[in-house]
Design a protein around this motif. Structure first.
Motif, PDB file in Angstrom:
ATOM      1  N   GLY A 131       2.905 -28.676  13.784  1.00  0.00           N
ATOM      2  CA  GLY A 131       1.305 -28.898  13.713  1.00  0.00           C
ATOM      3  C   GLY A 131       0.669 -29.863  12.483  1.00  0.00           C
ATOM      4  N   VAL A 163      -8.593 -19.711  21.706  1.00  0.00           N
ATOM      5  CA  VAL A 163      -7.826 -20.256  20.468  1.00  0.00           C
ATOM      6  C   VAL A 163      -7.441 -18.770  20.120  1.00  0.00           C
ATOM      7  CG1 VAL A 163      -7.452 -21.589  18.533  1.00  0.00           C
ATOM      8  CG2 VAL A 163      -8.637 -22.414  20.417  1.00  0.00           C
ATOM      9  N   LEU A 186      -0.880 -25.136  18.009  1.00  0.00           N
ATOM     10  CA  LEU A 186      -1.746 -25.929  17.131  1.00  0.00           C
ATOM     11  C   LEU A 186      -1.115 -26.046  15.813  1.00  0.00           C
ATOM     12  CD1 LEU A 186      -5.488 -24.952  17.849  1.00  0.00           C
ATOM     13  CD2 LEU A 186      -4.185 -26.670  19.003  1.00  0.00           C
ATOM     14  N   ASP A 187      -0.763 -25.043  15.339  1.00  0.00           N
ATOM     15  CA  ASP A 187      -0.035 -24.652  14.115  1.00  0.00           C
ATOM     16  C   ASP A 187       0.873 -23.546  14.127  1.00  0.00           C
ATOM     17  OD1 ASP A 187      -0.857 -26.985  12.106  1.00  0.00           O
ATOM     18  OD2 ASP A 187      -2.783 -26.066  12.747  1.00  0.00           O
ATOM     19  N   ARG A 204      -3.715 -22.639  21.503  1.00  0.00           N
ATOM     20  CA  ARG A 204      -4.680 -22.907  22.384  1.00  0.00           C
ATOM     21  C   ARG A 204      -4.301 -22.426  23.785  1.00  0.00           C
ATOM     22  NH1 ARG A 204      -6.046 -28.226  21.283  1.00  0.00           N
ATOM     23  NH2 ARG A 204      -4.763 -28.797  23.168  1.00  0.00           N
ATOM     24  N   TRP A 233      -5.020 -32.728  22.715  1.00  0.00           N
ATOM     25  CA  TRP A 233      -5.840 -32.244  23.911  1.00  0.00           C
ATOM     26  C   TRP A 233      -5.422 -32.568  25.147  1.00  0.00           C
ATOM     27  CZ3 TRP A 233      -9.542 -28.451  23.689  1.00  0.00           C
ATOM     28  CH2 TRP A 233     -10.324 -28.346  24.845  1.00  0.00           C
ATOM     29  N   SER A 258      -7.264 -25.875  11.043  1.00  0.00           N
ATOM     30  CA  SER A 258      -6.485 -26.396  12.389  1.00  0.00           C
ATOM     31  C   SER A 258      -7.351 -27.170  13.338  1.00  0.00           C
ATOM     32  CB  SER A 258      -5.968 -25.381  13.160  1.00  0.00           C
ATOM     33  OG  SER A 258      -4.911 -24.755  12.542  1.00  0.00           O
ATOM     34  N   ASN A 259      -6.934 -28.434  13.793  1.00  0.00           N
ATOM     35  CA  ASN A 259      -7.978 -29.163  14.777  1.00  0.00           C
ATOM     36  C   ASN A 259      -7.758 -28.677  16.034  1.00  0.00           C
ATOM     37  OD1 ASN A 259      -8.951 -31.109  16.154  1.00  0.00           O
ATOM     38  ND2 ASN A 259      -7.385 -32.713  15.879  1.00  0.00           N
ATOM     39  N   LEU A 260      -9.069 -28.266  16.577  1.00  0.00           N
ATOM     40  CA  LEU A 260      -8.937 -27.462  17.839  1.00  0.00           C
ATOM     41  C   LEU A 260      -8.802 -28.473  19.017  1.00  0.00           C
ATOM     42  CD1 LEU A 260     -12.187 -25.334  17.184  1.00  0.00           C
ATOM     43  CD2 LEU A 260      -9.979 -24.492  17.665  1.00  0.00           C
ATOM     44  N   ARG A 261      -8.761 -29.642  18.996  1.00  0.00           N
ATOM     45  CA  ARG A 261      -8.573 -30.733  19.961  1.00  0.00           C
ATOM     46  C   ARG A 261      -7.218 -31.364  19.644  1.00  0.00           C
ATOM     47  NH1 ARG A 261     -13.259 -30.777  22.702  1.00  0.00           N
ATOM     48  NH2 ARG A 261     -12.139 -32.553  24.236  1.00  0.00           N
ATOM     49  N   TYR A 262      -6.474 -30.654  18.807  1.00  0.00           N
ATOM     50  CA  TYR A 262      -4.921 -31.553  18.435  1.00  0.00           C
ATOM     51  C   TYR A 262      -4.199 -31.466  19.916  1.00  0.00           C
ATOM     52  CZ  TYR A 262      -0.175 -31.246  17.260  1.00  0.00           C
ATOM     53  OH  TYR A 262       1.434 -31.778  16.897  1.00  0.00           O
TER      54      TYR A 262
END
Length: 505
Positions: A146, A363, A392-393, A376, A449, A443-447
């Motif tokens: 991540g 998430v 995500l991570d 996610r 995506w 953490s980027n929620l749209r990683y």
């Protein structure tokens, strides 16, 4: 004990109760245990009894029944790597390579990571290409994954922060302390400022969760008197309440105290229309506010606890996480429960401590998984199935003991090193030197995506050496998605008589 006895059949019930209650099982109890069939053991829902049975079978050398008990336990507790490895080790101890390899491959396919290369329990199944492949893959899963990173560190320590929220109107974080019962305002520099302190009117105890409703200028706080709270006493022990504050000023608007003395508000969830849901994790009951009173919405005594909640897209479904069983949903219109559909061969959901809804996804913060991770989960249109999953991570160096989370735009902020385990059962710090400043991870929620999700299966296996069978045949086939665990057929006990408590200003 949170998980109450739930037995299948009078004969099995007698045996399991006797085993579970006996500290040193006598000959009669052992005989009862030895008389149980595979069908009877596989029908049990009694985790404590099955664990006791497994202990007896291990002590008496009854390997077959020991495996039956472990196999059932891994079904009831799908997030337990320890139980899965114990079963695999039992096969390995008898040089049963095929079932041992197969189970270890399933463990890897579910996303677990562990280093078993030097584990003496598996010595008899060493020496094949399949074994080397399995060891390498399980160890690979322990590597960090991540693009998230620590965002900031709180400058004060020893507060035992258990709750985190965000006020988008004033662009400030909110932190709830289980130690001093305060709600603090915070910024990305790690500074904390007093906002709400316990007093005679709000009677705040340990803050276990909070949620900001900026649209209605409200702050909801779940507060419970636990030994870790510095004001804990015989007068308030075991009490809990839902407090409603003015988000801007911190003024108490209403207080809804739960009936009884053995209650524990563990989680809150806010619906888009402003409805609030509060979970008593000990009694496995969810409350809401109706006509100015606290009303019991739904409960299920067969859950182990309720650790996290969120309201899904459109405000139609309340999702809740049982730390032992996983995620399930409650339709807020029909008041019917359902198990979240997903492929258990590729996804493990027990061990969640917080959960939020984001753009058609759930998430989840999952420290109970090994390695710890943030996932996610993309949902189907009806919100009843997981259609894809994306880490995500995972296993980040900052991950020590993951805790509460909140969303700020497209970023999720969560506690990376919860300090709860550094306090004893009496609320005392075990060692002051071990307390650390709290790290907030982002953490980027749209990683990733647009991606379909990582491959949760395995790459094709290499050709095994002579003598290795079964698992060396090639790539595993994933089973069809299940509509939740088998226990879900029992459902919730919805719309029970309400237990109300009126609030006051």
């Amino acid at each position: 004990m949170y998980f109450q006895k739930w037995l299948a059949g009078a004969a099995l019930g007698l045996a399991l109760v006797s085993v579970a209650q006996a500290q040193a099982p006598n000959a009669q109890v052992v005989r009862r245990a030895e008389s149980l069939s595979q069908q009877q053991i596989q029908a049990s829902q009694n985790v404590a009894g099955l664990q006791a049975l497994a202990g007896i079978y291990h002590a008496t050398g009854d390997k077959q029944r020991y495996r039956w008990a472990l196999d059932r336990l891994t079904t009831l507790r799908p997030g337990s790597l320890r139980l899965k490895l114990a079963l695999a080790a039992s096969y390995a101890g008898d040089d049963m390579k095929t079932p041992a390899y197969d189970l270890l491959l399933r463990i890897k396919g579910q996303g677990f990571g562990v280093d078993i290369g030097d584990d003496p329990r598996f010595e008899k199944i060493h020496g094949t290409q399949v074994w080397d492949y399995i060891v390498a893959n399980l160890k690979e899963s322990l590597k960090p994954f991540g693009e998230g990173k620590p965002a900031f560190t709180l400058k004060r320590k020893g507060l035992l922060i258990e709750a985190i929220g965000y006020d988008p109107a004033r662009k400030q974080f909110l932190f709830g302390s289980a130690h001093d019962g305060h709600v603090y305002l915070g910024d990305k520099n790690g500074n904390l400022h007093d906002f709400i302190a316990p007093d005679a009117s709000n009677k705040l105890w340990a803050v276990m969760d909070l949620v900001a409703d900026a649209k209605r200028n409200r702050l909801w706080v779940a507060t419970t008197s636990v030994p870790q709270f510095e004001g804990y006493s015989a007068d308030n022990a075991g009490k809990a309440a839902l407090d409603e504050f003015n988000l801007k000023t911190g003024k108490l608007l209403h207080r809804y105290e739960l009936p009884g003395r053995k209650v524990f508000l563990s989680s809150l969830a806010l619906a888009p229309n402003g409805d609030i849901y509060a979970a008593d994790g000990v009694n496995r009951v969810i409350y809401t506010i109706e006509k100015g009173k606290l009303k019991e919405l739904v409960g299920n005594r067969h859950l182990s606890s309720i650790r996290a909640m969120t309201v899904g897209p459109g405000g139609k479904v309340l999702y809740l996480a049982d730390p032992q069983i996983g995620v399930l949903g409650f339709d807020l219109k029909t008041h019917k429960a359902f198990g979240l559909g997903y492929n258990p061969e590729a996804l493990v959901l027990p061990g969640i401590v917080d959960m939020l809804a984001y753009d058609g996804t759930l998430v989840v913060v999952e420290p109970g998984m090994q390695p710890a991770r943030v996932m996610r989960l993309t949902l189907s249109d009806d919100g009843r199935r997981v259609t894809k999953a994306m880490p995500l991570d995972v296993a980040q160096p900052a991950f020590e003991n993951l805790g509460a989370a909140t969303a700020v735009g497209d970023t999720m902020y969560f506690i990376a090193n919860n300090q709860q385990g550094k306090y004893d059962q009496h609320g005392l710090v075990r060692d002051d030197a071990t307390l650390e400043p709290l790290t907030i991870f982002a953490s980027n929620l749209r990683y990733a995506w647009g991606e379909s999700g990582i491959n949760m299966g395995m790459h094709a296996l290499p050709t095994a050496k002579p003598g290795a069978k079964g698992a060396a045949a090639g790539k595993r086939q994933m089973v069809k998605p299940l509509q939740g665990p088998g226990w879900m057929k029992h459902g919730f006990q919805a719309d029970r008589p309400a237990a109300a408590s009126s609030g006051g200003k």
